[in-house]
Motif scaffolding. Sequence first.
Motif, PDB file in Angstrom:
ATOM      1  N   ASN A 254     -11.181   4.739   0.827  1.00 49.60           N
ATOM      2  CA  ASN A 254     -11.698   6.030   0.362  1.00 49.60           C
ATOM      3  C   ASN A 254     -11.251   7.182   1.258  1.00 49.60           C
TER       4      ASN A 254
ATOM      5  N   ARG B 236      -8.025   7.913  -0.099  1.00 52.25           N
ATOM      6  CA  ARG B 236      -8.103   8.452  -1.459  1.00 52.25           C
ATOM      7  C   ARG B 236      -8.475   9.930  -1.501  1.00 52.25           C
ATOM      8  N   VAL B 237      -9.342  10.372  -0.589  1.00 54.34           N
ATOM      9  CA  VAL B 237      -9.734  11.791  -0.641  1.00 54.34           C
ATOM     10  C   VAL B 237      -8.575  12.709  -0.278  1.00 54.34           C
TER      11      VAL B 237
ATOM     12  N   PHE C  56      -5.074  12.680  -8.169  1.00 54.71           N
ATOM     13  CA  PHE C  56      -4.495  11.868  -9.247  1.00 54.71           C
ATOM     14  C   PHE C  56      -4.778  12.577 -10.557  1.00 54.71           C
TER      15      PHE C  56
ATOM     16  N   PRO D 177     -16.778  15.942  -7.488  1.00 54.85           N
ATOM     17  CA  PRO D 177     -16.170  15.369  -6.277  1.00 54.85           C
ATOM     18  C   PRO D 177     -16.411  16.235  -5.038  1.00 54.85           C
TER      19      PRO D 177
ATOM     20  N   ARG E 101     -19.804  15.705  -3.295  1.00 52.39           N
ATOM     21  CA  ARG E 101     -19.933  14.403  -2.655  1.00 52.39           C
ATOM     22  C   ARG E 101     -19.171  14.303  -1.341  1.00 52.39           C
ATOM     23  N   HIS E 102     -18.099  15.081  -1.245  1.00 51.98           N
ATOM     24  CA  HIS E 102     -17.274  14.964  -0.043  1.00 51.98           C
ATOM     25  C   HIS E 102     -17.443  16.134   0.918  1.00 51.98           C
TER      26      HIS E 102
ATOM     27  N   LEU F 157     -10.170  19.203  -3.954  1.00 53.66           N
ATOM     28  CA  LEU F 157     -10.327  18.479  -2.689  1.00 53.66           C
ATOM     29  C   LEU F 157      -9.140  18.718  -1.751  1.00 53.66           C
TER      30      LEU F 157
ATOM     31  N   GLU G 296     -13.183   6.580  -9.135  1.00 54.68           N
ATOM     32  CA  GLU G 296     -12.759   5.694  -8.046  1.00 54.68           C
ATOM     33  C   GLU G 296     -11.685   6.370  -7.182  1.00 54.68           C
ATOM     34  N   VAL G 297     -10.713   7.031  -7.806  1.00 52.06           N
ATOM     35  CA  VAL G 297      -9.669   7.677  -7.003  1.00 52.06           C
ATOM     36  C   VAL G 297     -10.187   8.927  -6.280  1.00 52.06           C
ATOM     37  N   SER G 298     -11.349   9.435  -6.732  1.00 50.18           N
ATOM     38  CA  SER G 298     -11.965  10.555  -5.999  1.00 50.18           C
ATOM     39  C   SER G 298     -12.855  10.037  -4.878  1.00 50.18           C
ATOM     40  N   ALA G 299     -12.749   8.747  -4.585  1.00 51.65           N
ATOM     41  CA  ALA G 299     -13.547   8.114  -3.527  1.00 51.65           C
ATOM     42  C   ALA G 299     -15.045   8.176  -3.826  1.00 51.65           C
ATOM     43  N   ILE G 300     -15.387   8.127  -5.125  1.00 47.73           N
ATOM     44  CA  ILE G 300     -16.801   8.055  -5.530  1.00 47.73           C
ATOM     45  C   ILE G 300     -17.007   6.654  -6.108  1.00 47.73           C
TER      46      ILE G 300
END
Lengths: 262, 252
Positions: free
Chosen positions: A97, A100-101, A105, A125, A128-129, A178, B125-129
Motif C-alpha cells: 500500500n 500503491r499510494v 491507475f 481516497p 483516507r490517506h 493523491l 485496492e490500487v488506492s491502498a484502501i
Amino acid sequence: MIPQETNIRKQETVGEENIDGTIISINGLFKSFGKNNDILKGVDLTVKKGENLVVLGKSGSGKSILIKCLVGLVPADEGEIKVFGTDISPLNNRQLNEIRVRIGFLFQNSALYDSMTVRQNLEFPLKRHSKKLSPSQVDEAVTNALESVGLAEAIDKMPSELSGGMRKRIGLARTLILKPEIILYDEPTTGLDTITSREISELILAIQKKDKTTSIIITHDMACAKLTGDRLVILKDGVIDAEGTYNELEKSDDEWIRSFFN
Amino acid sequence: MVIYLKNIFNDAGDITLFAARFFKEVLRPPFEIKEFIRQCYTIGYKSLPLVGITGFIMGMVLTLQSRPTLAEFGAESWLPGMVALSLIREIAPVITALICAGKISSGIGAELGSMKVTEQIDAMEVSAINPYKYLVVTRILATTLMVPLLVVFADAVGIYGGYIGINIHADVNLFRYFSQVLASLEFLDIIPATIKTFFFGFFIGMIGCYKGFTAANGTESVGKAANSAVVAASLTIFIIDMLAVQITDLFF
C-alpha cells in the motif's frame, strides 16, 4: 493542490528509483491463468523517471495484466517487478500500500464509485490517506484536481450523469488527487470520439509536463500513442517484441509491426 | 456428480476462508464507522415498511386461520398467547429473515458484483484502501445488528396484527389482549429466538458479500451473484433454524 505537509509522498518508507533513473523495472515476468493459458511469457521492461511509455499489442496480449501486476492487483507467477527500486512480489499488504499510494491507475471504464458524487469520489481516497486535512483543505484539493481536468462544474454530479469523456476526466482527477509519481493508463481513449480522445491525450501530456509524472499508457489508439508516447513497446506472444519511438516503429521492416500504424 | 460435489466443497472452503477473514478484519483499525451507519440505515431503516407490512399480515392471517379450530374446543381465549408464541418463537424470525435474504442479500450480491465487474473494487485496492474492510465488514456487521431489530419490529407489528384479526370477529380490549400476550410469554421464549436472528443476519450479509465479491467478470455474473445469494441465504436460514430448534430443545 494538496498542502505540502499532508502530501502522502512523505510516507515514503520503501525504495526510490535507481541511479540511472529507472523507476520501474520488470525482469522475466510470467503470468498464466490455468493450464495452456500463458499470457505473459518472460516480459523484460524498464521505464525511466519522467518517461511516457506506450504499450501496444493485440487484444488479449496481456497489456492490462502487465500493469495490474505492477500494482499487485494480479500476482505474478514468476519474475521480478521493481517499482521505486523495491521488488513488490514479497511485500505484505501494508508495504504494498505504501507503493500503491505513489501510483495512480486510470481504469478502462474509469471505475468511478457509482454510489458517490464526483466530490465524494475524489474525497474518498484523499480523506483516507491525508487524515490531518481540514475540510477546507479537502475542498481546495478536490476543486484543484477537478479544475486540472477542466470539470470543476461537475463536482456535485453523480457518475451516471456524466458522459464517457467526462467519466475519464473525473477518473483522472481522482487519480491525480493523491499526487502520484507514476500513472498507469489502461486504454484511456477507448470508446471515445476522436475529439474527446485527443483532449484526453493532451491532458495526459499536460499532466506529465506539469507534475513530472512517469506514465505507462496501454492503448490501441495510435493518435494517442503518437501524441503521448516518448517510447513505444509492442507486446506479442507474451513478450516485448519491438521497442522504439513512434517514428522508428512506423518505419519498421516488420510488416506486423507496421500494421499497427496503418 | 463428482464435479458437482467438488464444486460444493470448494465453495464451502472459500466461504469459510471469507468468513474467517471477517473475524480478522473486524477487530483491526481503521473502523469504517460512517459506512457502517450508512449500511445500517440502508439495510435496517429502508426495510422497515416491507417487514412491517409482512409482520402485520402474518399476525392477522395467523389469528384468522387459527380461530375456527380453537373455537371448536372453546379455547378462543388462548388465541393471543398462541399467536404471540408462534410469532416470536418461529414465524417472525424465519419469515423476516427470508424477506431479508430476498431484499438485502440479493441487493448486496448485485451491488458488490457490479462493483467487481466495473473494477470499482480494484480501484479501491490500487488506492491502498482495503475493499474487504470498507465493503464487506461494514455490511456484515450491519446485517448482523439490523436483522434482529427488524425481527423484534415484526414481532410487535405481528402481535398487533393479531389484535386486529381477533377484533374482526369479536370485541377484545387492547389492554386485555396485550395482558394475555405478556402473560403467555417467558424469557425462554424470547432469548433463543432472538439469538438465532443474529446468526440469520450474519449469514444473510456474509453470503451476499461473498457472492458479490467473488463474482466473475461480465455483466451476466451480477445477476447470477444476486440470484445465488438469495438461494444460498434462504437455505442457510432453514438450516440454522433447524439447528437452533434442536439446541434449544436440548438445553431449555
